[in-house]
Design a protein around this motif. Structure first.
Motif, PDB file in Angstrom:
ATOM      1  N   SER A  35      36.480  36.826  29.446  1.00 21.22           N
ATOM      2  CA  SER A  35      36.928  36.821  30.501  1.00 21.22           C
ATOM      3  C   SER A  35      37.062  37.509  31.158  1.00 21.22           C
ATOM      4  N   VAL A  36      37.608  38.038  32.542  1.00 25.54           N
ATOM      5  CA  VAL A  36      37.351  39.119  33.324  1.00 25.54           C
ATOM      6  C   VAL A  36      38.182  38.942  34.415  1.00 25.54           C
ATOM      7  N   ASP A  37      38.487  39.923  34.727  1.00 23.59           N
ATOM      8  CA  ASP A  37      40.115  40.317  35.381  1.00 23.59           C
ATOM      9  C   ASP A  37      39.805  41.786  36.212  1.00 23.59           C
ATOM     10  N   THR A  38      40.062  42.343  37.280  1.00 23.16           N
ATOM     11  CA  THR A  38      40.223  43.132  38.031  1.00 23.16           C
ATOM     12  C   THR A  38      41.006  43.768  38.839  1.00 23.16           C
ATOM     13  N   LEU A  39      41.223  44.902  38.679  1.00 25.16           N
ATOM     14  CA  LEU A  39      42.291  45.579  39.249  1.00 25.16           C
ATOM     15  C   LEU A  39      41.907  46.195  40.686  1.00 25.16           C
ATOM     16  N   VAL A  40      42.712  45.791  41.449  1.00 27.84           N
ATOM     17  CA  VAL A  40      41.686  46.828  42.815  1.00 27.84           C
ATOM     18  C   VAL A  40      43.006  47.607  43.617  1.00 27.84           C
ATOM     19  N   HIS A  41      42.883  48.960  43.653  1.00 22.76           N
ATOM     20  CA  HIS A  41      43.924  50.249  44.176  1.00 22.76           C
ATOM     21  C   HIS A  41      44.100  48.809  45.586  1.00 22.76           C
ATOM     22  N   GLY A  49      44.536  52.270  32.476  1.00 22.86           N
ATOM     23  CA  GLY A  49      43.557  51.860  31.848  1.00 22.86           C
ATOM     24  C   GLY A  49      44.628  50.533  30.545  1.00 22.86           C
ATOM     25  N   TRP A  50      44.992  51.491  30.322  1.00 25.48           N
ATOM     26  CA  TRP A  50      46.336  50.177  29.127  1.00 25.48           C
ATOM     27  C   TRP A  50      46.541  48.675  30.144  1.00 25.48           C
ATOM     28  N   LYS A  51      47.201  48.916  31.148  1.00 18.62           N
ATOM     29  CA  LYS A  51      47.402  48.123  31.919  1.00 18.62           C
ATOM     30  C   LYS A  51      45.996  46.956  32.342  1.00 18.62           C
ATOM     31  N   ALA A  52      44.735  47.861  32.128  1.00 15.57           N
ATOM     32  CA  ALA A  52      43.770  46.869  32.576  1.00 15.57           C
ATOM     33  C   ALA A  52      42.786  46.238  31.321  1.00 15.57           C
ATOM     34  N   LEU A  75      39.258  52.241  44.430  1.00 14.32           N
ATOM     35  CA  LEU A  75      39.080  52.302  42.919  1.00 14.32           C
ATOM     36  C   LEU A  75      39.622  50.867  42.556  1.00 14.32           C
ATOM     37  N   THR A  76      38.817  50.993  41.512  1.00 13.93           N
ATOM     38  CA  THR A  76      38.391  49.644  40.761  1.00 13.93           C
ATOM     39  C   THR A  76      38.305  49.590  39.239  1.00 13.93           C
ATOM     40  N   VAL A  77      38.974  48.795  38.534  1.00 19.93           N
ATOM     41  CA  VAL A  77      38.687  49.047  36.999  1.00 19.93           C
ATOM     42  C   VAL A  77      38.286  47.353  37.135  1.00 19.93           C
ATOM     43  N   ALA A  78      37.279  46.309  36.413  1.00 20.94           N
ATOM     44  CA  ALA A  78      37.081  44.972  36.647  1.00 20.94           C
ATOM     45  C   ALA A  78      36.759  45.084  35.419  1.00 20.94           C
ATOM     46  N   VAL A  79      37.190  44.514  33.498  1.00 21.04           N
ATOM     47  CA  VAL A  79      37.259  44.441  32.241  1.00 21.04           C
ATOM     48  C   VAL A  79      36.604  43.375  32.699  1.00 21.04           C
ATOM     49  N   THR A  80      35.503  42.824  31.687  1.00 17.81           N
ATOM     50  CA  THR A  80      34.867  41.100  30.615  1.00 17.81           C
ATOM     51  C   THR A  80      35.805  41.535  29.376  1.00 17.81           C
ATOM     52  N   ALA A  81      36.428  40.505  29.162  1.00 14.54           N
ATOM     53  CA  ALA A  81      37.059  40.855  27.406  1.00 14.54           C
ATOM     54  C   ALA A  81      36.579  39.388  27.284  1.00 14.54           C
ATOM     55  N   LEU A  82      36.559  39.613  25.366  1.00  7.37           N
ATOM     56  CA  LEU A  82      35.853  38.672  24.857  1.00  7.37           C
ATOM     57  C   LEU A  82      35.841  38.474  23.044  1.00  7.37           C
ATOM     58  N   GLY A  83      35.934  37.532  22.602  1.00  8.13           N
ATOM     59  CA  GLY A  83      37.068  37.109  21.872  1.00  8.13           C
ATOM     60  C   GLY A  83      36.523  36.629  20.464  1.00  8.13           C
ATOM     61  N   VAL A  84      36.764  35.738  19.626  1.00  5.71           N
ATOM     62  CA  VAL A  84      36.284  34.396  18.479  1.00  5.71           C
ATOM     63  C   VAL A  84      37.323  33.988  18.388  1.00  5.71           C
ATOM     64  N   LEU A  85      37.363  32.760  18.137  1.00  7.40           N
ATOM     65  CA  LEU A  85      38.178  31.745  17.483  1.00  7.40           C
ATOM     66  C   LEU A  85      37.589  31.367  16.393  1.00  7.40           C
ATOM     67  N   GLU A  86      38.531  31.429  15.692  1.00  3.85           N
ATOM     68  CA  GLU A  86      38.311  32.122  14.217  1.00  3.85           C
ATOM     69  C   GLU A  86      39.223  30.510  13.627  1.00  3.85           C
ATOM     70  N   GLY A  87      38.600  29.295  12.649  1.00  2.00           N
ATOM     71  CA  GLY A  87      39.380  27.979  12.304  1.00  2.00           C
ATOM     72  C   GLY A  87      39.511  27.601  13.931  1.00  2.00           C
ATOM     73  N   SER A  88      40.987  27.050  13.726  1.00  2.00           N
ATOM     74  CA  SER A  88      41.465  26.619  15.703  1.00  2.00           C
ATOM     75  C   SER A  88      41.558  27.299  16.487  1.00  2.00           C
ATOM     76  N   GLY A  89      41.654  26.104  17.830  1.00  3.71           N
ATOM     77  CA  GLY A  89      41.332  27.170  19.260  1.00  3.71           C
ATOM     78  C   GLY A  89      39.673  25.770  18.978  1.00  3.71           C
ATOM     79  N   PRO A  90      39.613  26.568  20.541  1.00  7.29           N
ATOM     80  CA  PRO A  90      40.195  26.816  21.666  1.00  7.29           C
ATOM     81  C   PRO A  90      41.814  25.746  22.112  1.00  7.29           C
ATOM     82  N   VAL A  91      43.137  26.503  22.616  1.00  7.07           N
ATOM     83  CA  VAL A  91      43.882  26.436  23.061  1.00  7.07           C
ATOM     84  C   VAL A  91      43.873  26.279  24.467  1.00  7.07           C
ATOM     85  N   THR A  92      43.495  25.074  25.618  1.00  2.27           N
ATOM     86  CA  THR A  92      43.890  25.038  26.916  1.00  2.27           C
ATOM     87  C   THR A  92      44.939  24.763  27.245  1.00  2.27           C
TER      88      THR A  92
END
Ligand SMILES: Nc1ncnc2c1ncn2[C@@H]1O[C@H](COP(=O)(O)OP(=O)(O)OP(=O)(O)O)[C@@H](O)[C@H]1O
Ligand SMILES: Cc1ncc(C[n+]2csc(CCOP(=O)(O)O)c2C)c(N)n1
Ligand SMILES: [Mg+2]
Length: 329
Positions: free
Chosen positions: A50-56, A71-74, A138-155
């Motif tokens: 997923s990706v989410d961007t914080l823009v000044h 940084g924390w919020k991003a 000033l823009t902070v764009a973060v791509t996040a990656l995660g793994v599914l273990e067992g159950s999920g995804p929950v849509t």
């Protein structure tokens, strides 16, 4: 040694990057930052991204926040999207576009905030790469990656008639914190000025903290998936607006019980940015973690949200294209 007051406009990219990489710390990746891409182990074989961007301007103002909080919020807003799928966050990729006046101290603080949020909210998740660019905004764009273990995804689309609607995390404080900033910390011309926290009550300080450094219940995402959640999402824009998205995706009606939302139900219904997890569970399931029931799922002729059985008025949350007023900061 390059001091914290050095401006990125006076340095080279390599120096700025080294300053960040010194700070983001060890990673569990097979290959972390430094090559063309990170190499990640995916135990379950399924990666969530997923990706989410914080823009000044529309998302934050430098007068109201600081590098660490930014940084924390991003990190937090991105971790919440991974958790909302029932996944465990593993990696963040951070694109930073900054004005040349940005100091190395500020850059370091952003990196510190990213690392601290991962450590507290999603232990095991780390910054595994990113990009640097120069920009007036000033823009902070973060791509996040995660793994599914067992159950999920929950849509968002699995809510069924008779399910319980539940929330983990807070609803309202971040929006109250934003109102404080807009109402109390602007100059005569309406421009943001640094918040004087000494002028705030303890509750107000808590609300400001919730706006600047949200703490979504990341681990409850996995717990919900394991408990059999039928649908889930994070509440970023406002409960009414986001619940309506879940209702449409699932073709159901979500009936919210306002008495379950605490004393400030109106802010809980429309305020975003706490990134609580909204989920549905089959009736009779013991709700996991910090989930608490706030309503139920009903079949509906037209999918949507009801509050105490009535149709709410208004959009019910934040729309960047409708709600950002450049003049207000
Ligand atoms: N530019 C884009 N290209 C492709 N897909 C997009 C684009 N922008 C958004 N999407 C997709 O649309 C969906 C909704 O996007 P949105 O950013 O509103 O996510 P969200 O989870 O609802 O919000 P938040 O990130 O605030 O939690 C997501 O699945 C997202 O991946
Ligand atoms: C200065 C300033 N102005 C307005 C806001 C309000 N705001 C910005 S993004 C967002 C929801 C999530 O966005 P997205 O869906 O893009 O992730 C909200 C409610 C703010 N935080 N700071
Ligand atoms: Mg989301």
């Amino acid at each position: 040694m390059t001091g914290s007051d050095a401006r990125v406009g006076d340095l080279d990219e390599r120096t700025v990057l080294a300053h960040i990489l010194d700070r983001v710390g060890p990673t569990g990746a097979l290959l972390g930052p430094g090559d063309d891409a990170a190499v990640l182990a995916a135990p379950g074989g399924r990666i969530v991204a997923s990706v989410d961007t914080l823009v000044h301007g529309p998302d934050f103002r430098t007068a109201w926040t600081d590098g660490f909080s930014l940084g924390w919020k991003a990190a937090a807003v991105n971790l919440a999207d991974i958790a909302a799928m029932g996944a465990r966050p593993t990696s963040l990729l951070v694109a930073l576009a900054m004005p040349p006046e940005t100091t190395l101290g500020e850059v370091g603080a952003i990196a510190d905030g990213l690392r601290a949020a991962c450590a507290e909210l999603a232990p095991g998740c780390a910054v595994d790469g990113g990009d640097l660019a120069v920009s007036d905004t000033l823009t902070v764009a973060v791509t996040a990656l995660g793994v599914l273990e067992g159950s999920g995804p929950v849509t968002r689309s699995g809510a069924r008639d008779g399910d319980v609607l539940a929330v983990s995390g807070r609803l309202g404080p971040a929006a109250r914190g934003l109102s404080l900033l807009f109402e109390r910390f602007r100059d005569g011309a309406g421009r943001p000025i640094p918040p004087r926290t000494a002028d705030l009550t303890a509750d107000e300080r808590g609300d400001l903290d919730a706006q600047l450094r949200p703490r979504p219940p990341i681990a409850d995402g996995r717990r919900a998936a394991e408990a059999g959640a039928t649908a889930m999402m994070d509440v970023s824009d406002g409960l009414l607006l986001d619940a309506a998205r879940m209702a449409r995706a699932s073709s159901v009606t979500l009936d919210i019980d306002s008495a379950a939302l605490g004393g400030d139900a109106s802010t809980a219904l429309t305020g975003g940015e706490d990134h609580a997890l909204l989920a549905t569970f089959p009736a009779g399931v013991r709700l996991p973690g910090s989930f608490a029931a706030i309503g139920r799922v009903r079949e509906g002729a037209a999918p949507g949200v009801l509050v105490d059985g009535e149709e709410p008025r208004g959009r019910g949350g934040w729309d960047p294209y409708q709600d950002w007023d450049r003049g207000r900061g």
